[in-house]
Design a protein around this motif. Structure first.
Motif, PDB file in Angstrom:
ATOM      1  N   ALA A  18      53.532  37.892  46.474  1.00  0.00           N
ATOM      2  CA  ALA A  18      52.953  38.494  44.828  1.00  0.00           C
ATOM      3  C   ALA A  18      51.719  38.166  44.533  1.00  0.00           C
ATOM      4  CB  ALA A  18      54.093  37.694  43.610  1.00  0.00           C
ATOM      5  N   VAL A  19      51.564  36.587  45.078  1.00  0.00           N
ATOM      6  CA  VAL A  19      50.147  36.248  44.489  1.00  0.00           C
ATOM      7  C   VAL A  19      48.722  37.310  45.476  1.00  0.00           C
ATOM      8  CG1 VAL A  19      48.465  34.239  44.875  1.00  0.00           C
ATOM      9  CG2 VAL A  19      50.544  34.182  43.908  1.00  0.00           C
ATOM     10  N   ASN A  20      48.983  37.449  46.682  1.00  0.00           N
ATOM     11  CA  ASN A  20      48.631  38.172  47.478  1.00  0.00           C
ATOM     12  C   ASN A  20      48.154  38.899  46.554  1.00  0.00           C
ATOM     13  OD1 ASN A  20      47.802  36.126  49.214  1.00  0.00           O
ATOM     14  ND2 ASN A  20      49.641  36.961  49.722  1.00  0.00           N
ATOM     15  N   GLU A  21      48.522  39.996  46.194  1.00  0.00           N
ATOM     16  CA  GLU A  21      48.900  41.314  45.890  1.00  0.00           C
ATOM     17  C   GLU A  21      48.180  41.096  44.529  1.00  0.00           C
ATOM     18  OE1 GLU A  21      51.323  44.986  43.655  1.00  0.00           O
ATOM     19  OE2 GLU A  21      52.545  43.273  45.012  1.00  0.00           O
ATOM     20  N   SER A  22      47.907  39.949  43.842  1.00  0.00           N
ATOM     21  CA  SER A  22      47.554  39.552  41.938  1.00  0.00           C
ATOM     22  C   SER A  22      45.487  39.600  42.794  1.00  0.00           C
ATOM     23  CB  SER A  22      48.259  39.099  41.829  1.00  0.00           C
ATOM     24  OG  SER A  22      47.108  38.422  40.473  1.00  0.00           O
ATOM     25  N   SER A  99      50.853  26.524  34.469  1.00  0.00           N
ATOM     26  CA  SER A  99      50.353  28.469  35.393  1.00  0.00           C
ATOM     27  C   SER A  99      50.668  29.041  35.572  1.00  0.00           C
ATOM     28  CB  SER A  99      48.964  28.439  34.768  1.00  0.00           C
ATOM     29  OG  SER A  99      48.627  26.960  34.614  1.00  0.00           O
ATOM     30  N   ALA A 100      51.089  30.602  35.411  1.00  0.00           N
ATOM     31  CA  ALA A 100      51.128  31.476  36.606  1.00  0.00           C
ATOM     32  C   ALA A 100      50.248  31.160  38.041  1.00  0.00           C
ATOM     33  CB  ALA A 100      50.646  32.446  36.063  1.00  0.00           C
ATOM     34  N   PRO A 101      51.230  31.575  39.270  1.00  0.00           N
ATOM     35  CA  PRO A 101      50.512  30.944  40.501  1.00  0.00           C
ATOM     36  C   PRO A 101      49.663  31.711  41.146  1.00  0.00           C
ATOM     37  CG  PRO A 101      53.033  30.633  40.359  1.00  0.00           C
ATOM     38  CD  PRO A 101      52.566  31.228  38.980  1.00  0.00           C
ATOM     39  N   SER A 102      49.655  32.477  40.373  1.00  0.00           N
ATOM     40  CA  SER A 102      48.145  33.829  40.830  1.00  0.00           C
ATOM     41  C   SER A 102      47.035  33.441  39.530  1.00  0.00           C
ATOM     42  CB  SER A 102      48.415  35.282  41.043  1.00  0.00           C
ATOM     43  OG  SER A 102      48.259  35.739  39.307  1.00  0.00           O
ATOM     44  N   ILE A 103      47.025  33.240  38.388  1.00  0.00           N
ATOM     45  CA  ILE A 103      46.138  31.819  38.004  1.00  0.00           C
ATOM     46  C   ILE A 103      45.596  30.725  38.576  1.00  0.00           C
ATOM     47  CG2 ILE A 103      45.325  31.460  35.915  1.00  0.00           C
ATOM     48  CD1 ILE A 103      46.726  33.089  34.828  1.00  0.00           C
ATOM     49  N   VAL A 104      46.410  29.908  39.206  1.00  0.00           N
ATOM     50  CA  VAL A 104      46.169  28.706  40.135  1.00  0.00           C
ATOM     51  C   VAL A 104      45.480  29.062  41.042  1.00  0.00           C
ATOM     52  CG1 VAL A 104      47.160  26.611  40.924  1.00  0.00           C
ATOM     53  CG2 VAL A 104      48.400  27.859  38.647  1.00  0.00           C
ATOM     54  N   PHE A 105      45.638  29.955  41.772  1.00  0.00           N
ATOM     55  CA  PHE A 105      44.988  29.927  43.125  1.00  0.00           C
ATOM     56  C   PHE A 105      43.473  30.392  42.638  1.00  0.00           C
ATOM     57  CE2 PHE A 105      49.725  28.762  45.098  1.00  0.00           C
ATOM     58  CZ  PHE A 105      49.309  28.264  45.400  1.00  0.00           C
ATOM     59  N   ARG A 106      43.671  31.478  41.817  1.00  0.00           N
ATOM     60  CA  ARG A 106      42.629  32.224  41.551  1.00  0.00           C
ATOM     61  C   ARG A 106      40.776  30.767  41.335  1.00  0.00           C
ATOM     62  NH1 ARG A 106      40.747  37.662  40.420  1.00  0.00           N
ATOM     63  NH2 ARG A 106      43.471  37.761  40.355  1.00  0.00           N
ATOM     64  N   MET A 107      41.814  30.101  39.779  1.00  0.00           N
ATOM     65  CA  MET A 107      40.882  28.963  39.715  1.00  0.00           C
ATOM     66  C   MET A 107      40.417  28.010  41.128  1.00  0.00           C
ATOM     67  SD  MET A 107      41.969  28.434  35.681  1.00  0.00           S
ATOM     68  CE  MET A 107      40.423  27.042  36.499  1.00  0.00           C
ATOM     69  N   LEU A 108      41.461  27.792  41.213  1.00  0.00           N
ATOM     70  CA  LEU A 108      41.014  26.681  43.141  1.00  0.00           C
ATOM     71  C   LEU A 108      40.650  27.641  43.724  1.00  0.00           C
ATOM     72  CD1 LEU A 108      45.099  25.939  43.447  1.00  0.00           C
ATOM     73  CD2 LEU A 108      43.093  23.869  43.045  1.00  0.00           C
ATOM     74  N   ASP A 109      40.414  28.568  44.564  1.00  0.00           N
ATOM     75  CA  ASP A 109      39.498  28.969  45.457  1.00  0.00           C
ATOM     76  C   ASP A 109      38.082  29.468  44.647  1.00  0.00           C
ATOM     77  OD1 ASP A 109      39.123  30.722  47.503  1.00  0.00           O
ATOM     78  OD2 ASP A 109      38.097  32.290  46.124  1.00  0.00           O
ATOM     79  N   MET A 110      38.110  29.653  43.152  1.00  0.00           N
ATOM     80  CA  MET A 110      36.349  29.466  42.772  1.00  0.00           C
ATOM     81  C   MET A 110      35.555  28.404  42.358  1.00  0.00           C
ATOM     82  SD  MET A 110      37.229  32.079  38.810  1.00  0.00           S
ATOM     83  CE  MET A 110      35.939  32.291  38.503  1.00  0.00           C
TER      84      MET A 110
END
Length: 212
Positions: A18-22, A99-110
């Motif tokens: 789901a995170v990869n898709e997001s 927070s939603a995991p996809s938001i968490v990982f998007r911010m960590l990547d940024m």
């Protein structure tokens, strides 16, 4: 840390998909590894609240449902009414959430954290975000003393040594400055000058921006 079990492993695979898709692309390998090694469920309390009506979900009463929420790509409320007991019928409002995991990982990547970086996190939440950052030099701040203690306990149980500070995140934490990265998990309308002052030259301050 307790084993995740077969059901949990299936839920983890679903979350990664789901995170990869997001994100529209596969997670960076270090973050996928962190997600597997620092499971989200280990940072959630026994009782959570879900959905728009903040329905209570207890791990003891409904373990399967609780686990599904733990590994869904959605935000999970981890405290209501500032920790005051919520009546069966009556107003409930979210006072802390994961927070939603996809938001968490998007911010960590940024955030683009590199080895040796000192990181200041504003808004500890459950402690999962600090845990994902791993054995780096992480200081995380939470204003609520009970939630700060809870997050510190979760980090200790998974063997990670982020420093949890109870205090006003708007003031940062000068004692640990300068930081190479400053990240806020709460939206802001203005960046406090303390965050900038405590950031090393060439560092990054990453915040969710809220329009006035």
């Amino acid at each position: 840390m307790e084993p995740i079990g077969a059901e949990g492993r299936d839920a983890m695979r679903g979350l990664l998909g789901a995170v990869n898709e997001s994100l529209g692309a596969p997670m960076a390998p270090p973050w996928e590894a962190a997600c597997r090694e620092v499971p989200r469920h280990a940072f959630l309390p026994e009782k959570i609240w879900v959905g728009e009506d903040l329905k209570e979900c207890s791990r003891g009463a409904a373990p399967g449902e609780w686990l599904r929420h733990a590994y869904a790509d959605t935000a999970v409320v981890t405290q209501v009414n500032d920790g005051q007991a919520a009546a069966e019928v009556g107003e409930r409002w979210a006072s802390c959430s994961a927070s939603a995991p996809s938001i968490v990982f998007r911010m960590l990547d940024m955030l683009d954290v590199r080895p040796g970086h000192r990181v200041l996190e504003i808004g500890t939440g459950t402690g999962w975000n600090a845990g994902l950052l791993g054995p780096k030099l992480v200081t995380t701040i939470k204003v609520d003393p009970a939630l700060a203690a809870q997050a510190a306990g979760c980090l200790e149980r998974v063997g990670l040594g982020a420093e949890v500070v109870q205090g006003d995140g708007a003031r940062g934490h000068a004692a640990g400055a300068p930081y190479d990265r400053v990240v806020a998990t709460c939206s802001v309308r203005a960046v406090p000058p303390e965050w900038v002052a405590q950031t090393a030259p060439g560092g990054v301050v990453l915040v969710p921006w809220e329009s006035p």
